[in-house]
Design an enzyme around this catalytic site. Structure first.
Site, PDB file in Angstrom:
ATOM      1  N   TYR A   1      -0.278 -14.888   3.053  1.00 29.75           N
ATOM      2  CA  TYR A   1       0.994 -14.574   2.405  1.00 29.75           C
ATOM      3  C   TYR A   1       0.958 -15.131   0.983  1.00 29.75           C
ATOM      4  O   TYR A   1       1.779 -15.964   0.573  1.00 29.75           O
ATOM      5  CB  TYR A   1       2.211 -15.079   3.203  1.00 29.75           C
ATOM      6  CG  TYR A   1       3.377 -14.144   2.998  1.00 29.75           C
ATOM      7  CD1 TYR A   1       3.443 -12.929   3.674  1.00 29.75           C
ATOM      8  CD2 TYR A   1       4.369 -14.436   2.082  1.00 29.75           C
ATOM      9  CE1 TYR A   1       4.470 -12.040   3.448  1.00 29.75           C
ATOM     10  CE2 TYR A   1       5.402 -13.543   1.838  1.00 29.75           C
ATOM     11  CZ  TYR A   1       5.441 -12.343   2.527  1.00 29.75           C
ATOM     12  OH  TYR A   1       6.453 -11.452   2.288  1.00 29.75           O
TER      13      TYR A   1
ATOM     14  N   HIS B   1      -1.252 -19.280  -5.272  1.00 27.07           N
ATOM     15  CA  HIS B   1      -2.594 -18.931  -4.776  1.00 27.07           C
ATOM     16  C   HIS B   1      -3.361 -18.145  -5.838  1.00 27.07           C
ATOM     17  O   HIS B   1      -4.556 -18.362  -6.045  1.00 27.07           O
ATOM     18  CB  HIS B   1      -2.502 -18.065  -3.513  1.00 27.07           C
ATOM     19  CG  HIS B   1      -1.904 -18.754  -2.326  1.00 27.07           C
ATOM     20  ND1 HIS B   1      -0.726 -18.347  -1.760  1.00 27.07           N
ATOM     21  CD2 HIS B   1      -2.331 -19.806  -1.600  1.00 27.07           C
ATOM     22  CE1 HIS B   1      -0.450 -19.113  -0.716  1.00 27.07           C
ATOM     23  NE2 HIS B   1      -1.396 -20.016  -0.600  1.00 27.07           N
TER      24      HIS B   1
ATOM     25  N   MET C   1       6.450 -22.711  -5.508  1.00 30.42           N
ATOM     26  CA  MET C   1       6.041 -21.540  -4.729  1.00 30.42           C
ATOM     27  C   MET C   1       5.444 -21.974  -3.398  1.00 30.42           C
ATOM     28  O   MET C   1       4.663 -22.929  -3.349  1.00 30.42           O
ATOM     29  CB  MET C   1       5.047 -20.706  -5.519  1.00 30.42           C
ATOM     30  CG  MET C   1       5.740 -20.025  -6.656  1.00 30.42           C
ATOM     31  SD  MET C   1       4.813 -18.642  -7.277  1.00 30.42           S
ATOM     32  CE  MET C   1       5.860 -18.187  -8.642  1.00 30.42           C
TER      33      MET C   1
END
Ligand code: PAF
Length: 286
Positions: free
Chosen positions: A32, A37, A184
């Site tokens: 996800y 990332h 995040m």
């Protein structure tokens, strides 16, 4: 970009890349993917010739009452993000591939894993170090990239790599935040719209701590009082911990000095979130 599910197939590919002199970058994730990332994958792509992103929601790092079942998953979406970042391979093994029947070997780092998230999530770091040790053996990367939102995880993995003489460089990368300050996290998608607003109090509280320290406060208790006061403006937030610790030892400190971590974990609605700030080179007074 290829999606590989087999450990043997991935090992064969990596062996060939290394024979051709390629440097391997690795970004371990539970999927996800978000911009945090993406920043890790982009950095790995700049610093290495060949980049592997693993996507594996690792059951051994979740407690029985935790969110393994509802952890968000979307491989198609992840594929697009990994590709944008410049990844060459997504490694997406099944649970059986990673932990076949009869699996009995675990890796455990002592002491720092007993504090903060380790204290509230018994067994969590044992699961993290076990899966990351396995992934390091499979991918054999030169460099592995981790976000500092999980600052304790980074410290635990650095300790594992040092103590077990693993031939990989753990590279800590800065927290990436939403425009309004929320760190995040894949888990943010599980926040209701109201909880998403409430969650902002975590970064606001840390900003408050930063402001107080910048104004000269070095007494940890005084700073914690102010942080808790800020957090209390959102009464639905259930605080797991708020701690000020030395970033090396993860021991609580009374007076801020050197490299300090201010870390928060809290439950907002059904979602447990963590956030932190690292204060560097703090003189004992200003
Ligand atoms: O930070 C994560 O996403 C996970 O803890 C990790 C490092 C991929 C291990 O499962």
């Amino acid at each position: 970009m290829k999606i590989i599910t087999s450990i043997d197939e991935l090992k064969t590919i990596i062996r060939k890349e290394k024979q051709n002199g390629k440097q391997i970058g690795f970004v371990p994730t539970m999927g996800y993917l978000h911009d945090g990332h993406l920043s890790l994958i982009e950095k790995a792509s700049i610093e290495n010739h060949f980049v592997v992103v693993s996507i594996f929601v690792n059951p051994t790092q979740f407690g029985i009452n935790e969110d393994f079942d509802v952890y968000p998953r979307d491989l198609e979406r992840d594929q697009k993000i990994a590709e944008i970042g410049g990844a060459n391979i997504i490694f997406h093994p099944t649970i059986k591939e990673m932990y076949p029947n009869g699996y009995r070997t675990y890796v455990e780092v002592e002491e720092i894993t007993e504090k903060l998230c380790g204290a509230s999530r018994p067994g969590h770091f044992r699961g993290v170090t076990t899966v990351v040790a396995k992934l390091f053996h499979i991918v054999t990367p030169h460099r592995a990239y981790f976000g500092l939102k999980d600052a304790q995880q980074v410290a635990v993995l650095q300790k594992m790599v040092k103590d077990l003489n693993m031939d990989v460089q753990v590279i800590p990368c800065p927290i990436v935040r939403e425009a309004d300050g929320l760190a995040m996290s894949s888990r943010n998608v599980n926040l209701s719209p109201q909880d998403r607003k409430t969650a902002l109090i975590l970064s606001k509280s840390l900003a408050k701590a930063k402001e107080i320290v910048a104004a000269g406060e070095r007494n940890a208790e005084m700073i914690l009082i102010q942080v808790k006061k800020t957090l209390a403006t959102e009464p639905t937030v259930i605080i797991d911990y708020i701690e000020i610790v030395d970033f090396e030892t993860f021991e609580r400190i009374d007076i801020l000095k050197g490299r300090v971590l201010i870390a928060i974990a809290a439950k907002i609605g059904k979602v447990r979130l963590i956030d932190n700030i690292i204060l560097e080179d703090l003189p004992s007074c200003i």
